[in-house]
Scaffold this motif. Structure first.
Motif, short mmCIF file in Angstrom:
data_model
loop_
_atom_site.label_atom_id
_atom_site.label_comp_id
_atom_site.label_asym_id
_atom_site.label_seq_id
_atom_site.Cartn_x
_atom_site.Cartn_y
_atom_site.Cartn_z
N GLU A 16 0.88 -1.14 -0.06
CA GLU A 16 0.06 0.00 -0.04
C GLU A 16 0.93 1.43 0.09
O GLU A 16 0.69 2.27 -0.94
N ALA A 17 1.76 1.22 0.88
CA ALA A 17 2.76 2.24 1.04
C ALA A 17 3.42 2.54 -0.53
O ALA A 17 3.49 3.74 -1.07
N ALA A 18 4.00 1.53 -1.08
CA ALA A 18 4.54 1.67 -2.24
C ALA A 18 3.83 2.20 -3.51
O ALA A 18 4.00 3.12 -4.14
N ASP A 19 2.36 1.77 -3.24
CA ASP A 19 1.48 2.11 -4.35
C ASP A 19 1.19 3.88 -4.19
O ASP A 19 1.12 4.45 -5.31
N TYR A 20 1.04 4.11 -2.93
CA TYR A 20 0.73 5.37 -2.73
C TYR A 20 1.95 6.34 -3.05
O TYR A 20 1.92 7.52 -3.49
N LEU A 21 3.12 5.81 -2.83
CA LEU A 21 4.40 6.71 -3.14
C LEU A 21 4.48 6.88 -4.78
O LEU A 21 4.65 8.28 -4.88
N ASP A 30 2.81 16.12 -11.87
CA ASP A 30 1.82 16.70 -12.75
C ASP A 30 1.23 17.92 -11.99
O ASP A 30 1.07 18.93 -12.94
N LYS A 31 1.34 18.29 -10.71
CA LYS A 31 1.17 19.72 -10.10
C LYS A 31 2.28 20.65 -10.32
O LYS A 31 1.97 21.87 -9.96
N GLY A 32 3.41 20.09 -10.89
CA GLY A 32 4.72 21.01 -10.87
C GLY A 32 5.32 21.37 -9.57
O GLY A 32 5.87 22.48 -9.44
N ARG A 33 5.07 20.56 -8.78
CA ARG A 33 5.50 20.83 -7.18
C ARG A 33 6.54 19.67 -6.86
O ARG A 33 7.16 18.86 -7.68
N ALA A 34 7.19 19.87 -5.70
CA ALA A 34 8.12 19.00 -5.31
C ALA A 34 7.83 18.59 -3.68
O ALA A 34 7.05 19.50 -3.17
N GLU A 35 8.10 17.71 -3.30
CA GLU A 35 7.61 17.25 -1.70
C GLU A 35 8.86 16.18 -1.39
O GLU A 35 9.32 15.16 -2.10
N ALA A 36 9.01 16.21 -0.12
CA ALA A 36 9.87 15.41 0.68
C ALA A 36 9.10 14.43 1.39
O ALA A 36 8.22 15.03 2.04
N ILE A 37 9.20 13.09 1.29
CA ILE A 37 8.64 12.20 2.08
C ILE A 37 9.51 11.21 2.70
O ILE A 37 10.19 10.57 1.91
N LEU A 61 11.35 7.17 -10.20
CA LEU A 61 10.88 6.21 -8.97
C LEU A 61 10.09 4.91 -9.64
O LEU A 61 9.64 5.01 -10.57
N MET A 62 10.63 3.87 -9.10
CA MET A 62 9.91 2.37 -9.50
C MET A 62 9.54 1.74 -8.44
O MET A 62 10.42 1.46 -7.43
N ALA A 63 8.41 0.77 -8.54
CA ALA A 63 8.13 -0.29 -7.56
C ALA A 63 7.72 -1.17 -8.23
O ALA A 63 6.96 -1.40 -9.19
N GLU A 64 8.27 -2.51 -7.97
CA GLU A 64 8.00 -3.73 -8.54
C GLU A 64 7.53 -4.87 -7.35
O GLU A 64 8.09 -4.77 -6.14
N SER A 65 6.82 -5.71 -7.70
CA SER A 65 6.42 -6.82 -6.79
C SER A 65 7.55 -7.61 -6.41
O SER A 65 8.50 -7.93 -7.15
#
Length: 112
Positions: A16-21, A30-37, A61-65
């Protein structure tokens, strides 16, 4: 569990966390913003650590099962933050009336 690759590092993160990330990264870009998580992840040596991701336009960024049977790190707080932030940036702006009316006394009295 998913293997998340960012720059030249890979870590294990709950599904769930990977999918949300990934979804949040695309949304922020897409919003032209930046964020630190910051998320709780499992490092390549199996240690539970906190990793910070800078998300924005042009950042890969990539997430794989995976078939990992390790318990997923708890990231509920960060998932909620990403969800709330996406809702906030998607919702239309609205005016909120002040609880008290603006004071009419400008301190000058009737001297004018």
């Amino acid at each position: 569990m998913k293997l998340v690759t960012y720059s030249d590092k890979s870590v294990l993160l709950g599904d769930e966390a990977a999918d949300y990330l990934v979804r949040f990264a695309a949304f922020i870009a897409d919003k032209g913003r930046a964020e630190a998580i910051s998320l709780n992840v499992i490092a390549s040596d199996g240690e539970l650590i906190v990793t910070s991701f800078v998300l924005g336009t042009g950042i890969g960024l990539m997430a794989e099962s995976t078939a990992s049977a390790l318990p997923e790190p708890d990231n509920r707080e960060c998932i909620d933050y990403m969800n709330d932030k996406m809702e906030l940036l998607t919702a239309p702006s609205r005016a909120i009336p002040a609880a008290e009316p603006w004071p009419t006394d400008d301190g000058l009295g009737d001297s004018l």
